[in-house]
Design a protein around this motif. Sequence first.
Motif, PDB file in Angstrom:
ATOM      1  N   LEU A 122       0.834  -1.195   0.000  1.00 54.52           N
ATOM      2  CA  LEU A 122       0.000   0.000   0.000  1.00 54.52           C
ATOM      3  C   LEU A 122       0.869   1.245   0.000  1.00 54.52           C
ATOM      4  O   LEU A 122       1.936   1.261   0.623  1.00 54.52           O
ATOM      5  N   ARG A 123       0.392   2.256  -0.678  1.00 51.85           N
ATOM      6  CA  ARG A 123       1.119   3.530  -0.694  1.00 51.85           C
ATOM      7  C   ARG A 123       0.187   4.617  -0.180  1.00 51.85           C
ATOM      8  O   ARG A 123      -0.956   4.740  -0.643  1.00 51.85           O
ATOM      9  N   ASN A 147      -4.459   3.014 -13.859  1.00 49.22           N
ATOM     10  CA  ASN A 147      -3.921   1.753 -13.373  1.00 49.22           C
ATOM     11  C   ASN A 147      -2.568   1.467 -14.014  1.00 49.22           C
ATOM     12  O   ASN A 147      -2.401   1.566 -15.221  1.00 49.22           O
ATOM     13  N   GLY A 148      -1.583   1.147 -13.156  1.00 44.81           N
ATOM     14  CA  GLY A 148      -0.257   0.823 -13.646  1.00 44.81           C
ATOM     15  C   GLY A 148       0.554   2.003 -14.112  1.00 44.81           C
ATOM     16  O   GLY A 148       1.612   1.829 -14.729  1.00 44.81           O
ATOM     17  N   ALA A 149       0.089   3.218 -13.839  1.00 41.68           N
ATOM     18  CA  ALA A 149       0.783   4.386 -14.384  1.00 41.68           C
ATOM     19  C   ALA A 149       1.003   5.499 -13.356  1.00 41.68           C
ATOM     20  O   ALA A 149       2.135   5.799 -13.002  1.00 41.68           O
ATOM     21  N   PHE A 150      -0.068   6.106 -12.830  1.00 40.55           N
ATOM     22  CA  PHE A 150       0.136   7.278 -11.997  1.00 40.55           C
ATOM     23  C   PHE A 150      -1.070   7.567 -11.124  1.00 40.55           C
ATOM     24  O   PHE A 150      -2.183   7.086 -11.377  1.00 40.55           O
ATOM     25  N   ASN A 158       1.600  13.459  -6.498  1.00 39.88           N
ATOM     26  CA  ASN A 158       1.991  13.232  -7.882  1.00 39.88           C
ATOM     27  C   ASN A 158       2.975  12.072  -7.900  1.00 39.88           C
ATOM     28  O   ASN A 158       4.157  12.241  -7.677  1.00 39.88           O
ATOM     29  N   TYR A 159       2.454  10.879  -8.134  1.00 40.27           N
ATOM     30  CA  TYR A 159       3.293   9.686  -8.088  1.00 40.27           C
ATOM     31  C   TYR A 159       3.037   8.835  -9.328  1.00 40.27           C
ATOM     32  O   TYR A 159       1.886   8.680  -9.762  1.00 40.27           O
ATOM     33  N   SER A 160       4.086   8.294  -9.899  1.00 36.36           N
ATOM     34  CA  SER A 160       3.934   7.369 -11.022  1.00 36.36           C
ATOM     35  C   SER A 160       4.780   6.139 -10.765  1.00 36.36           C
ATOM     36  O   SER A 160       5.852   6.225 -10.164  1.00 36.36           O
ATOM     37  N   GLY A 161       4.289   4.981 -11.196  1.00 30.91           N
ATOM     38  CA  GLY A 161       5.017   3.744 -11.011  1.00 30.91           C
ATOM     39  C   GLY A 161       4.285   2.562 -11.613  1.00 30.91           C
ATOM     40  O   GLY A 161       3.046   2.521 -11.626  1.00 30.91           O
ATOM     41  N   GLU A 206       7.603  22.478 -14.903  1.00 25.89           N
ATOM     42  CA  GLU A 206       6.362  22.304 -14.142  1.00 25.89           C
ATOM     43  C   GLU A 206       5.133  22.757 -14.923  1.00 25.89           C
ATOM     44  O   GLU A 206       4.126  23.151 -14.354  1.00 25.89           O
ATOM     45  N   GLU A 207       5.234  22.696 -16.264  1.00 26.10           N
ATOM     46  CA  GLU A 207       4.046  23.006 -17.049  1.00 26.10           C
ATOM     47  C   GLU A 207       3.130  21.798 -17.145  1.00 26.10           C
ATOM     48  O   GLU A 207       1.953  21.903 -17.424  1.00 26.10           O
ATOM     49  N   LEU A 208       3.715  20.616 -16.941  1.00 27.41           N
ATOM     50  CA  LEU A 208       2.916  19.397 -16.812  1.00 27.41           C
ATOM     51  C   LEU A 208       3.227  18.831 -15.440  1.00 27.41           C
ATOM     52  O   LEU A 208       4.380  18.564 -15.127  1.00 27.41           O
ATOM     53  N   LEU A 209       2.222  18.621 -14.634  1.00 23.72           N
ATOM     54  CA  LEU A 209       2.447  18.203 -13.261  1.00 23.72           C
ATOM     55  C   LEU A 209       2.195  16.727 -13.049  1.00 23.72           C
ATOM     56  O   LEU A 209       2.247  16.253 -11.923  1.00 23.72           O
ATOM     57  N   ALA A 210       1.904  15.995 -14.111  1.00 21.96           N
ATOM     58  CA  ALA A 210       1.617  14.571 -13.970  1.00 21.96           C
ATOM     59  C   ALA A 210       1.807  13.902 -15.316  1.00 21.96           C
ATOM     60  O   ALA A 210       1.932  14.570 -16.332  1.00 21.96           O
TER      61      ALA A 210
END
Length: 556
Positions: A131-132, A154-157, A169-172, A407-411
């Motif tokens: 869990l995160r 799902n599976g991305a961010f 803002n997390y991706s994995g 930081e023009e795209l935050l995700a």
Amino acid sequence: MSAEAITSMARFFFKSTSVVLFIVTVVLIVYSTEISFWINSRLASEKSIANNRVNIHLPTYVYGRDSPFLLGNIENTNNAYFRIKLRFRVDDTEGYPNIFQSAPYNRGLRVEIAGSTVAIIVQDLQAPNGLRGMTLTSALEKSRWYVLEVEAMNGAFVRATLDGVSVANYSGDGLNIEMSEFILGAGFDDSRVFKGEIDSSSLVKGNIAFPRLSLAIIYSTIIFAFLLFMVVLWKALSEYYEVRLVVFKLVFISLPLLLVIVYIEYKMSYLNTDYYTRRVALEQEAEKVEVLVVGSSNTFYGVTPEVFSLKGFNLAFPGSGMYFDAKLAEKYSGIMPNLKMVVLTVNYFTFGLDYSTFSQSWRQFALRQNFGISLKTTVGLPFNWQFWLEPRNFSKIALYGKALIGEELLAPVDVVASCLGWFNGGDVAPDLSKNLGLAAAKDHNSTTDSDNYIHNLSDWDTLVSFLRGHNINVVMATLPTDASYYQELDKDKKNKMHDILLDFSARNNIKFVDFTGDGRFSSDDFTWEMPDHLNAKGATKFSKILDEELIVPHFK
């Protein structure tokens, strides 16, 4: 033929073949970074992509009066995506109340309150306990209203904003987000019922498709071509043993770096999916579209074709200039056999903008990579040499890396529109006490130069003639803006803009309506962060007016 002649011919064959294979490999690597290349290839698996995204608008939830809202599921977990926007206030934090969940227990994503802390809990196979947790705020105040937006694939961010501020803002690859039971106002047991009020809520959910098969095919082809190139090169350099050793040492030293770059390009092909998904959606609807709308972010937020009397599509993009509006309309009118009208929208900011100095000019490369739109600086050149001097034309690393650093795209995703191209900006109205209208007007006054009016409008002259030649009607409009914004605009620039647009419409016999200060709109119709952008309620109202006053009258 002598043995020496045969050997000489073999050497020539291997040398020429090695050059050809090298060029082929480089070209394949370059084009593999460009999603539009593979969309154009029209592989069967990508032609049959189902556009299953749906938009759900919800009434106000009040604890004690309403039951939690059950919002369905997403059956296919591949590239499953959702975005929820809402406004909430909490009255009681006893237990672990959930504002929202996508699946029971710890299998999906939920927004949970624990005392004064609000956090996202999401299943992540790469986290130590599976869990995160992502804290959105640790200073929650009872009875205070908050604006929350959560977006996940799902599976991305996963990303989230609270009152317009990016707080997660997390991706994995380990994100394993089940989306089997969307619920607003509750969790997976009675202790998790949300005690308070939730309003202005909307949910977009569905699957976002990517060209995985075609990319897999081309990367396999690249590997094969590279290996074949190495074999042929080894033969071609057989008489130069020392040179052969040096070349192969250099190749094997650089190979790991090349593989890393190719892998990153492949992964970054999934960034900023709105450009890709809207192209897929448009091409799927192309044979049905009767009204095409172009413009910038005001139009992206402000025109929902879902309410048109005719089948419509919104092809407006944030930061899009009038040149790109014209090129998109011209390009896609050719594949729309039932297209009857193009709606050209314009606003104070883009009309007077010098696009070469625009802070979001990087978006032109996203349009080029995904839609094949040539940049204005290279149009008409006998050889497009500037294409190769600007890596953002073909490289995702160059394009998105710079955008992310700035930081023009935050995700990993910019924004995701509806199936007909409209972006739902939510129903939260602006806080007039923050004077956002005044601040926006001052900013736009400083960047708007009336000397650019005629130059920008010239891009529409050619477009209008082109569309008329194909029996496609054209209308023009400026969108409504809040009084706190338009009353602060430079009056001389505003009046000059209006006069030039009227002259253009009269000269081309185009109906033009300026809705800028339309009295039918109030502050409640605009987004909480941008008073020149309509929220969902305002967009629905304006789109009905646009349909009734500009679109339908043309066909009576």
